[in-house]
Scaffold this motif. Structure first.
Motif, mmCIF file in Angstrom:
data_model
loop_
_atom_site.group_PDB
_atom_site.id
_atom_site.type_symbol
_atom_site.label_atom_id
_atom_site.label_comp_id
_atom_site.label_asym_id
_atom_site.label_seq_id
_atom_site.Cartn_x
_atom_site.Cartn_y
_atom_site.Cartn_z
ATOM 1 N N ILE B 190 0.838 -1.206 0.000
ATOM 2 C CA ILE B 190 0.000 0.000 0.000
ATOM 3 C C ILE B 190 0.873 1.256 0.000
ATOM 4 O O ILE B 190 0.682 2.161 -0.818
ATOM 5 C CB ILE B 190 -0.965 -0.008 1.201
ATOM 6 N N VAL B 191 1.875 1.296 0.878
ATOM 7 C CA VAL B 191 2.658 2.529 0.996
ATOM 8 C C VAL B 191 3.574 2.729 -0.216
ATOM 9 O O VAL B 191 3.593 3.807 -0.812
ATOM 10 C CB VAL B 191 3.454 2.569 2.319
ATOM 11 N N THR B 192 4.311 1.670 -0.617
ATOM 12 C CA THR B 192 5.171 1.862 -1.796
ATOM 13 C C THR B 192 4.320 2.045 -3.055
ATOM 14 O O THR B 192 4.718 2.757 -3.965
ATOM 15 C CB THR B 192 6.166 0.703 -2.010
ATOM 16 N N GLY B 193 3.138 1.431 -3.076
ATOM 17 C CA GLY B 193 2.244 1.617 -4.227
ATOM 18 C C GLY B 193 1.749 3.050 -4.303
ATOM 19 O O GLY B 193 1.714 3.656 -5.376
ATOM 20 N N PHE B 194 1.409 3.600 -3.145
ATOM 21 C CA PHE B 194 0.939 4.992 -3.111
ATOM 22 C C PHE B 194 2.067 5.943 -3.525
ATOM 23 O O PHE B 194 1.848 6.897 -4.275
ATOM 24 C CB PHE B 194 0.450 5.318 -1.696
ATOM 25 N N HIS B 195 3.269 5.640 -3.053
ATOM 26 C CA HIS B 195 4.414 6.463 -3.444
ATOM 27 C C HIS B 195 4.698 6.300 -4.936
ATOM 28 O O HIS B 195 4.947 7.284 -5.637
ATOM 29 C CB HIS B 195 5.643 6.090 -2.616
ATOM 30 N N GLY B 196 4.639 5.048 -5.421
ATOM 31 C CA GLY B 196 4.880 4.786 -6.840
ATOM 32 C C GLY B 196 3.888 5.510 -7.736
ATOM 33 O O GLY B 196 4.246 6.018 -8.800
ATOM 34 N N THR B 197 2.619 5.587 -7.276
ATOM 35 C CA THR B 197 1.612 6.332 -8.046
ATOM 36 C C THR B 197 1.999 7.801 -8.133
ATOM 37 O O THR B 197 1.829 8.436 -9.180
ATOM 38 C CB THR B 197 0.237 6.191 -7.370
ATOM 39 N N HIS B 198 2.542 8.322 -7.031
ATOM 40 C CA HIS B 198 2.999 9.710 -7.059
ATOM 41 C C HIS B 198 4.154 9.882 -8.047
ATOM 42 O O HIS B 198 4.214 10.875 -8.758
ATOM 43 C CB HIS B 198 3.426 10.158 -5.664
ATOM 44 N N VAL B 199 5.081 8.921 -8.052
ATOM 45 C CA VAL B 199 6.203 9.009 -8.993
ATOM 46 C C VAL B 199 5.661 8.978 -10.422
ATOM 47 O O VAL B 199 6.079 9.765 -11.272
ATOM 48 C CB VAL B 199 7.215 7.870 -8.773
ATOM 49 N N ILE B 204 4.598 11.830 -15.531
ATOM 50 C CA ILE B 204 3.673 12.328 -16.563
ATOM 51 C C ILE B 204 3.708 13.862 -16.607
ATOM 52 O O ILE B 204 3.825 14.461 -17.685
ATOM 53 C CB ILE B 204 2.237 11.806 -16.308
ATOM 54 N N LEU B 205 3.664 14.495 -15.412
ATOM 55 C CA LEU B 205 3.739 15.964 -15.370
ATOM 56 C C LEU B 205 5.049 16.453 -15.982
ATOM 57 O O LEU B 205 5.065 17.415 -16.752
ATOM 58 C CB LEU B 205 3.628 16.460 -13.929
ATOM 59 N N VAL B 208 4.869 16.396 -19.707
ATOM 60 C CA VAL B 208 4.072 17.521 -20.217
ATOM 61 C C VAL B 208 4.922 18.798 -20.246
ATOM 62 O O VAL B 208 4.971 19.523 -21.240
ATOM 63 C CB VAL B 208 2.806 17.723 -19.347
ATOM 64 N N ILE B 209 5.627 19.037 -19.115
ATOM 65 C CA ILE B 209 6.478 20.236 -19.029
ATOM 66 C C ILE B 209 7.589 20.187 -20.079
ATOM 67 O O ILE B 209 7.885 21.179 -20.735
ATOM 68 C CB ILE B 209 7.096 20.342 -17.610
ATOM 69 N N TYR B 210 8.178 18.982 -20.227
ATOM 70 C CA TYR B 210 9.267 18.816 -21.203
ATOM 71 C C TYR B 210 8.808 19.191 -22.602
ATOM 72 O O TYR B 210 9.499 19.924 -23.323
ATOM 73 C CB TYR B 210 9.749 17.359 -21.141
ATOM 74 N N VAL B 230 6.248 22.155 -10.831
ATOM 75 C CA VAL B 230 6.338 20.703 -10.963
ATOM 76 C C VAL B 230 7.565 20.194 -10.212
ATOM 77 O O VAL B 230 7.549 19.116 -9.630
ATOM 78 C CB VAL B 230 6.346 20.296 -12.448
ATOM 79 N N GLY B 231 8.626 21.028 -10.192
ATOM 80 C CA GLY B 231 9.824 20.677 -9.435
ATOM 81 C C GLY B 231 9.515 20.485 -7.961
ATOM 82 O O GLY B 231 9.985 19.541 -7.331
ATOM 83 N N LEU B 232 8.680 21.372 -7.404
ATOM 84 C CA LEU B 232 8.301 21.242 -5.991
ATOM 85 C C LEU B 232 7.656 19.876 -5.747
ATOM 86 O O LEU B 232 7.976 19.177 -4.794
ATOM 87 C CB LEU B 232 7.307 22.345 -5.608
ATOM 88 N N TYR B 233 6.742 19.499 -6.642
ATOM 89 C CA TYR B 233 6.069 18.206 -6.513
ATOM 90 C C TYR B 233 7.083 17.060 -6.588
ATOM 91 O O TYR B 233 7.047 16.130 -5.791
ATOM 92 C CB TYR B 233 5.021 18.071 -7.619
ATOM 93 N N TRP B 234 8.004 17.178 -7.528
ATOM 94 C CA TRP B 234 8.985 16.106 -7.729
ATOM 95 C C TRP B 234 9.893 15.947 -6.499
ATOM 96 O O TRP B 234 10.201 14.840 -6.076
ATOM 97 C CB TRP B 234 9.815 16.399 -8.989
ATOM 98 N N HIS B 235 10.325 17.067 -5.906
ATOM 99 C CA HIS B 235 11.155 16.986 -4.706
ATOM 100 C C HIS B 235 10.375 16.393 -3.546
ATOM 101 O O HIS B 235 10.925 15.669 -2.722
ATOM 102 C CB HIS B 235 11.681 18.360 -4.316
ATOM 103 N N PHE B 236 9.071 16.701 -3.512
ATOM 104 C CA PHE B 236 8.246 16.147 -2.445
ATOM 105 C C PHE B 236 8.217 14.622 -2.531
ATOM 106 O O PHE B 236 8.295 13.921 -1.524
ATOM 107 C CB PHE B 236 6.822 16.715 -2.537
ATOM 108 N N VAL B 237 8.118 14.089 -3.761
ATOM 109 C CA VAL B 237 8.114 12.646 -3.962
ATOM 110 C C VAL B 237 9.427 12.040 -3.452
ATOM 111 O O VAL B 237 9.438 11.000 -2.798
ATOM 112 C CB VAL B 237 7.872 12.330 -5.458
ATOM 113 N N ASP B 238 10.521 12.735 -3.690
ATOM 114 C CA ASP B 238 11.827 12.310 -3.184
ATOM 115 C C ASP B 238 11.845 12.340 -1.658
ATOM 116 O O ASP B 238 12.332 11.424 -0.998
ATOM 117 C CB ASP B 238 12.900 13.243 -3.763
ATOM 118 N N LEU B 239 11.268 13.412 -1.115
ATOM 119 C CA LEU B 239 11.194 13.594 0.339
ATOM 120 C C LEU B 239 10.441 12.433 0.992
ATOM 121 O O LEU B 239 10.871 11.893 2.018
ATOM 122 C CB LEU B 239 10.476 14.916 0.606
#
Lengths: 109, 251
Positions: B190-199, B204-205, B208-210, B230-239
């Protein structure tokens, strides 16, 4: 409407690139330290070991938020808006672990 | 700087309207607020994990398997017989996460997850370099770093898919866990799946930006602030991965 002007962009310092790479090395070293400590303390079940790992995680989080997410260069007020609500999580952790302690006891006896 | 001076001496001017009191655009502020709510979601999942973890006794110290030793096909059964994988005890992560692609049959504890962590940290660095290049309006550099970020994210997802496949083949699922308590596998997926969905949504974002960067959308707009958001979101996923890594693989 003449003073709906530019947002005074919180400027990045000139040596931003250097800061980014330094942060990367800090994160890399901390991750390696994490793994090394995991194997060094493998047979220990002390609560302090867990506290140490959480502390190292928080240090990494601090570097990611402050440099990568640019929080260090934003207004202090914005930082408090985002960071202070996380104190609720500390409360939730305390509640959950207290309750889990009782569940643990009920498993034993 | 003059901003801070204004803030402390003339409060009315700061909050009087006509400009952003936090010196941040609407979109970025909303991204921060969204990330705060997302942080609560991940925290509750991790606290749930902490609760369940705390109700189980810790694993027995492993004195049988040494790193780099031979990993047989019946490893899980052997561990069950040795009393290291039992339903009453939380399993030791080094015995569960010990496979590495193309190095079949060697016990490599936590090596693969270290690689995944490294990939994610690196893609975070390329993202922040793209943001930095955006400040200088260097279109070519933004393109280059965005591409590396996308590749890093996709590589991480591939690693996770490999790890999941491996664990599922060994019989782990939401209802079943050969390594110990059922809750261990359920919470892991559940937890790695939820994180993976965020990744995945982050990748995808990023794509789109690229595409927008290549088309020169931000060049025309005059700033690369979308890359920052989008960078903020990406760093959050890393966090979030920092904490998933700490709680699932180290503790």
């Amino acid at each position: 409407m003449d003073h709906i002007e530019h947002l005074e962009h919180t400027e990045s310092p000139a040596n931003m690139k250097k800061q980014i790479w330094n942060t990367f090395y800090v994160l890399l070293v901390l991750t390696v330290v994490d793994i090394a400590l995991y194997f060094a303390l493998l047979s220990s079940h002390s609560i302090y070991k867990n506290i140490l790992f959480v502390f190292l995680g928080l240090v990494k989080a601090f570097y990611i938020v402050s440099v990568f997410m640019h929080m260090k260069f934003e207004r202090k007020f914005l930082a408090s808006i985002i960071i202070l609500p996380m104190l609720f999580i500390c409360f939730l952790i305390w509640l959950a672990l207290t309750e889990a302690g009782y569940t643990f006891d009920s498993r034993l006896f | 700087m003059s901003n801070t001076a204004t803030l402390s001496t003339d409060n009315k001017q700061t909050w009087g309207g006509g400009k952003s009191p936090l010196s941040i655009s609407y979109g970025k502020l909303m991204m921060w607020v969204f990330l705060l709510s997302d942080a609560f979601t991940f925290s509750s999942l991790l606290v749930a994990y902490g609760f369940v973890r705390f109700t189980f006794t810790t694993s027995l110290p492993n004195a049988i398997v040494k790193p780099f030793s031979h990993l047989s096909h019946t490893f899980t059964e052997e561990m069950q017989k040795a009393g290291l994988f039992v339903t009453e005890r939380w399993p030791s992560p080094e015995l569960v996460f010990n496979h590495f692609p193309f190095l079949h049959g060697i016990h490599l504890p936590l090596m693969f997850v270290s690689l995944m962590t490294f990939i994610l940290i690196f893609s975070s660095v390329t993202m922040v370099l793209a943001v930095e290049a955006g400040h200088r309006m260097a279109k070519k550099e933004v393109e280059k770093y965005m591409l590396w970020t996308i590749i890093g994210g996709a590589a991480f997802l591939g690693c996770q898919a490999w790890e999941w496949t491996n664990l599922i083949t060994e019989g782990a699922s939401l209802q079943n866990n050969p390594f110990g308590p059922t809750a261990f596998a359920a919470l892991f997926f559940i937890v790695t799946g939820f994180h993976g969905t965020h990744v995945l949504s982050g990748v995808i974002l990023n794509i789109v930006i690229y595409i927008n960067v290549i088309n020169g959308t931000y060049e025309k707009r005059g700033h690369y602030e979308m890359v920052e958001k989008v960078g903020l979101y990406w760093h959050f996923v890393d966090l979030v991965w920092v904490f998933v890594f700490t709680f699932f693989y180290l503790i």
